[in-house]
Design an enzyme around this catalytic site. Structure first.
Site, short mmCIF file in Angstrom:
data_model
loop_
_atom_site.label_atom_id
_atom_site.label_comp_id
_atom_site.label_asym_id
_atom_site.label_seq_id
_atom_site.Cartn_x
_atom_site.Cartn_y
_atom_site.Cartn_z
N SER A 18 -9.78 -0.86 7.21
CA SER A 18 -9.28 -0.70 5.84
C SER A 18 -8.56 -1.89 5.23
O SER A 18 -8.22 -1.85 4.05
CB SER A 18 -8.36 0.51 5.77
OG SER A 18 -9.13 1.66 5.60
N LYS B 289 0.85 -1.21 0.00
CA LYS B 289 0.00 0.00 0.00
C LYS B 289 0.88 1.25 0.00
O LYS B 289 1.93 1.27 0.64
CB LYS B 289 -0.89 -0.04 1.25
CG LYS B 289 -1.94 1.06 1.32
CD LYS B 289 -2.85 0.84 2.54
CE LYS B 289 -3.90 1.92 2.69
NZ LYS B 289 -4.81 1.65 3.82
N SER C 78 -9.66 1.65 2.98
CA SER C 78 -8.78 2.43 2.12
C SER C 78 -7.70 1.60 1.43
O SER C 78 -7.03 2.10 0.53
CB SER C 78 -8.11 3.53 2.94
OG SER C 78 -7.26 2.93 3.92
N1 GLN Z 1 -12.99 3.66 6.36
C1 GLN Z 1 -12.45 4.11 7.59
C2 GLN Z 1 -12.14 5.57 7.52
O1 GLN Z 1 -12.41 6.17 6.54
C3 GLN Z 1 -11.25 3.29 7.93
C4 GLN Z 1 -10.00 3.75 7.33
C5 GLN Z 1 -8.83 2.88 7.64
O2 GLN Z 1 -8.96 1.83 8.26
N2 GLN Z 1 -7.68 3.34 7.21
O3 GLN Z 1 -11.61 6.14 8.44
#
Ligand code: GLN
Length: 473
Positions: free
Chosen positions: A178, A79, A154
């Protein structure tokens, strides 16, 4: 060469039996990326030079009959918030568009030591804020199972790369779901380790009390292999610990699985509900006991607490991007203040700015007690919910996401509805627990993710139960 449906053990066997070389394999992946990735857009930056030379090294080791690790020569992706020395690292943001990483993250160093072949860096929601990859500054990643739909986020690029056969495994980061939510949306396995199990040195910080790095792959065995390679204490990350994970002789007949009663009522798609209930039956048929538990604070308050704590920590972490120290800087500013303001305004996207404002507000004097402190108290209640439940059960089972992958564009206008897609996963980060998402069954092209939550540092048990489920699903 054809690079479809490969797993870590298949590659290892293939290399040892000289069915193909690591170089041919890496080339095969780069060809496929060239062909398929313009459509999916899982990669932001390719790492061709380093990858091919790493592959050659593996081939030389094999030629010299040296022993190679399970991950040697295995093509993977990382990532783009995890640093890989001398390669661009953007965190999905314009503010870091041309930032070159000066060192390797510890997890990257560990992969390199195993001689895994890192093909490139994957697309993501800007600074890991998002659940769909639509908040990347560079464009949307598409779900390889249906190009009109999001891959989740994400770590959507990392999940799409694996699901689209553009990498054998990948690393993602999970602050509030995420890794698990995109794994669920793309029909693969994703593990969020216990807080502290994996070093975060070289991970671009979003919310430091929640962030964890973890693996995504096609099956549990691969996820386990990668987790074993990256876990453990690192002197560069004082929050990391020696991993003393317990391994029990677990059998399904002795297993008590907790089902939080609050998680099976409202807001879950009928199809998701059906597949999850069928999975529960499968566990029961094998002798596992199912016990209803209650996590009242998790369902009612985890998203609310998360969306105070996460933006607060992010607003502080992201203060370092000032147009001077890192990345993008406006050219036409009159003075220093204007450089700060304009670089941040133009460098950050809408969602990131929204969260910085929210976090700065929640931390400001006069509001700190009402919001941040209160959210931290709720966090303690959430942790206690889990502790209470784990006195009765070994693991907790929920859906990973309440819906199937949604259409691109469907939720971008309504951030609250986007936040809801993490309803089942964020509590796990607030409590610092390990959680895994694995495919439970399919609906058309899509599979539904089953989410298993374990006690701290009981990843081995989670993986073991996951493996059993892979056989009975
Ligand atoms: N979708 C969640 C957010 O927008 C989690 C993001 C993540 O785990 N990096 O914060």
């Amino acid at each position: 060469m054809e690079v479809k449906n490969l797993t870590i053990s298949k590659v290892h066997q293939g290399l040892i039996n000289k069915e193909f070389s690591a170089f041919e394999l890496a080339q095969g992946f780069f060809e496929k990326i060239q062909l398929k990735d313009p459509e999916i857009f899982s990669y932001l930056t390719l790492n061709k030079e380093q990858a091919l030379s790493q592959a050659k090294e593996v081939d030389e080791m094999i030629a010299k009959k040296e022993e190679i690790s399970l991950l040697a020569g295995v093509p993977c992706a990382v990532k783009d918030n995890i640093l890989l020395k001398d390669l661009r690292c953007t965190a999905g943001s314009k503010i870091l568009e041309n930032y070159i990483a000066p060192y390797d993250a510890t997890v990257v160093e560990k992969l390199k030591k195993e001689k895994a072949v890192i093909l490139g860096k994957t697309n993501m929601d800007e600074f890991a804020m998002g659940s769909s990859n639509e908040y990347s500054a560079f464009g949307v990643t598409k779900n390889p199972l249906d190009l009109e739909r999001v891959p989740g986020g994400s770590s959507g690029g990392s999940a799409a790369a694996v699901a689209g056969d553009l990498a054998i495994f990948s690393l993602g980061s999970d602050t509030g779901g995420s890794i698990r939510q995109p794994a669920s949306f793309c029909g693969i396995v994703g593990l969020k380790p216990t807080y502290g199990a994996v070093s975060r040195y070289g991970l671009i910080a979003m919310a430091s009390s929640l962030d964890q790095i973890g693996p995504l792959a096609k099956n549990i065995e691969d996820v386990e292999t990668v987790f074993n390679a990256i876990k453990g204490r690192d002197k560069m990350d004082s929050t990391s610990v020696d991993f003393l994970g317990r391994n029990e002789d677990l059998e399904l007949k002795d297993l008590v699985i907790g089902l939080p009663k609050e998680y099976f009522i409202k807001g879950v798609d009928r199809e998701v509900d059906k597949i999850i209930k069928e999975s529960i039956k499968k566990f029961e048929n094998q002798g596992a006991k199912i016990e209803e538990i209650s996590l009242p604070n998790c369902t009612d308050y985890s998203l609310a607490a998360y969306y105070i704590i996460m933006p607060s920590e992010a607003s502080s972490n992201l203060a370092r991007y000032d147009g001077i120290k890192y990345g993008f800087s406006v050219k036409d500013a009159k003075d220093l203040m204007e450089t700060y303001f304009n670089s941040r305004e133009q460098g950050f996207g809408e969602e990131v700015r929204r969260r910085i404002m929210l976090g700065a507000f929640a931390l400001s004097s006069g509001y700190y007690d009402a919001y941040y402190l209160r959210a931290q108290k709720v966090r303690t209640l959430i942790r206690e919910d889990f502790q209470k439940a784990f006195k009765k059960v070994k693991i907790i089972l929920t859906p990973t996401a309440p819906t199937l992958p949604f259409k691109i564009g469907e939720k971008t206008k309504d951030p609250l509805s986007m936040y809801l897609s993490d309803i089942f996963v964020t509590a796990v980060n607030l409590a610092g627990l390990p959680g895994i998402s694995l495919p439970a069954g399919s609906i058309g092209n899509f599979s539904v993710g089953l989410h298993l939550i374990g006690k701290p540092f009981e990843e081995k048990n989670l993986l073991k139960i996951g493996k059993i489920f892979e056989k009975i699903r």
